[in-house]
Design an enzyme around this catalytic site. Sequence first.
Site, PDB file in Angstrom:
ATOM      1  N   LYS A  96      61.663 -52.539  41.838  1.00  0.00           N
ATOM      2  CA  LYS A  96      62.481 -53.052  40.732  1.00  0.00           C
ATOM      3  C   LYS A  96      63.398 -54.163  41.240  1.00  0.00           C
ATOM      4  O   LYS A  96      63.947 -54.067  42.343  1.00  0.00           O
ATOM      5  CB  LYS A  96      63.306 -51.918  40.121  1.00  0.00           C
ATOM      6  N   SER A 171      65.620 -49.849  31.724  1.00  0.00           N
ATOM      7  CA  SER A 171      65.575 -51.221  32.216  1.00  0.00           C
ATOM      8  C   SER A 171      64.468 -51.475  33.220  1.00  0.00           C
ATOM      9  O   SER A 171      64.181 -52.611  33.572  1.00  0.00           O
ATOM     10  CB  SER A 171      66.921 -51.570  32.859  1.00  0.00           C
ATOM     11  N   SER A 195      66.815 -45.298  32.531  1.00  0.00           N
ATOM     12  CA  SER A 195      66.040 -46.504  32.835  1.00  0.00           C
ATOM     13  C   SER A 195      64.796 -46.293  33.675  1.00  0.00           C
ATOM     14  O   SER A 195      63.996 -47.212  33.818  1.00  0.00           O
ATOM     15  CB  SER A 195      66.945 -47.542  33.519  1.00  0.00           C
TER      16      SER A 195
END
Length: 505
Positions: A96, A171, A195
Amino acid sequence: MVVRLPTLEQIDSLGSDFGLVLTPDEVAAFRQAFKGPLASYGRLDELVPPALAPIAPRSPGYRPPASENPYGAWYWKTDIHAGGQGLLSGKKIAIKDNICVAGVPMMNGSALLEGYVPELDATVVTRILEAGGTIAGKAACEDLCFSGASHTCAGGVIRNPHNPAHSAGGSSGGSAALVAAGEVPMALGGDQGGSIRTPSSWCGIYGLKPTWGLVPTTGSMPISYSVDHCGPMGATVEDVARLLTVIAGHDGWDTRTISARTSDYMAALGKPAKGLRVGILREGFGHPESDPDVDAKVRAAGAALRKAGVETEEVSVPWHLDGPHVWSGIILEGAAEMMLKGYGVGNNIHGYYPLSMQEAFARGMGTRINDVSPTVKLVLMLGEYMHRNYHGRYHSKAQNLRVLLRRAYDEALEKFDVLAMPTIPFTATPIPPADAPLSIAIDTALNMQANTCSFDVSGHPAFTVPCGRVNGLPVGLMLVGRHFEETTLIQLASAIEAGGDWKLN
């Protein structure tokens, strides 16, 4: 860099900002008093701090063109490996883009960090490389991770492989979309309100938010210290167990990991689930925004567990409905102070501070703040409003209430091994158009956290497992366990996975 002695005018202005009334003689005396402490800053400039040196050589990689990035899920592509053998040998992992990889651009989905290239590897990245894994690139994420959908990333919309007109979730949407599309078998995500679990649920993959403090976040950009989590996302339960085995455990830089208790996650795979007790959380169903078809799929998955000898029974935890309110009180001011006003690093915690990230973020805040997403602007203004007008009262009260929320779940988990509920009350939503009204852009980014955010506050591990589809879009079943008992969640998830193909349900 040299720290300059402030002028008399600057000291007078500083005092005025805090309501101090200073005479000219007092201003001059304070200027003289500044000299001693500032000499320490001069010495700090001369000292060399430790650095998290990367363990493997690498080229910087490249930003893939649209032809290589059909879902907008990649921010950057790389091919980094240390050449060793281990549990991740032959495995490609997406990282990420709020996690540092040395020599590779990092944007965290935001215009504020565009052009930033860290010089360090996060602890989890080093552990992956040491275990033989290959860093395949940086997965796109939402603007500073302040969205549970996938339309706020400064690099462009991230699309759901099951239906590109719908959100991949956020996210960690890029991480989930890359796994769902089969480009990598596993990825790292972050979770402060859901997320990891939201995009995993909406993209039909497996995603585990570990117990708070099990996986170090050294070298990752925080949102709020007391709710920050990093965890594994994978195409299978085994992928999740394998990656968790590598990244979990104490890290000398991250004091949150002092109490970390690791287990044999791989041994939990395939272990019979017979005899496990699962509490179906009543308050996890029937939210005003819940889709009855999603609730039905999750209840059917719970009923199917009984065929494997799992005991199921409905349980009530009324505090679950107040969890999102406690979460809001913690994260709004926490994020405004630590991430935004703290320039992406924060202060006053034991840990590693990436100075280059702090400087890059500060430059972005000073020059490109108007380019951030509406959700970032909302958190900044609302957090600051509460700070200025209520002086931390509600943040402090929420931090105290988290003890009662955690205790309520702990009491339910004395009777049950696992609590179960829908991960998200509805399936992936359509991506709003670029010209959507501000209210829609914000609501679509933040409206899905009714079941997820409470466990960021309580710190319990939570594992989302695909259990069916509604109108072609995946539905996630969330399993919540006792602190540091991820093995139980893996054991149960493995039994669910072996019980049938969720895509046929």
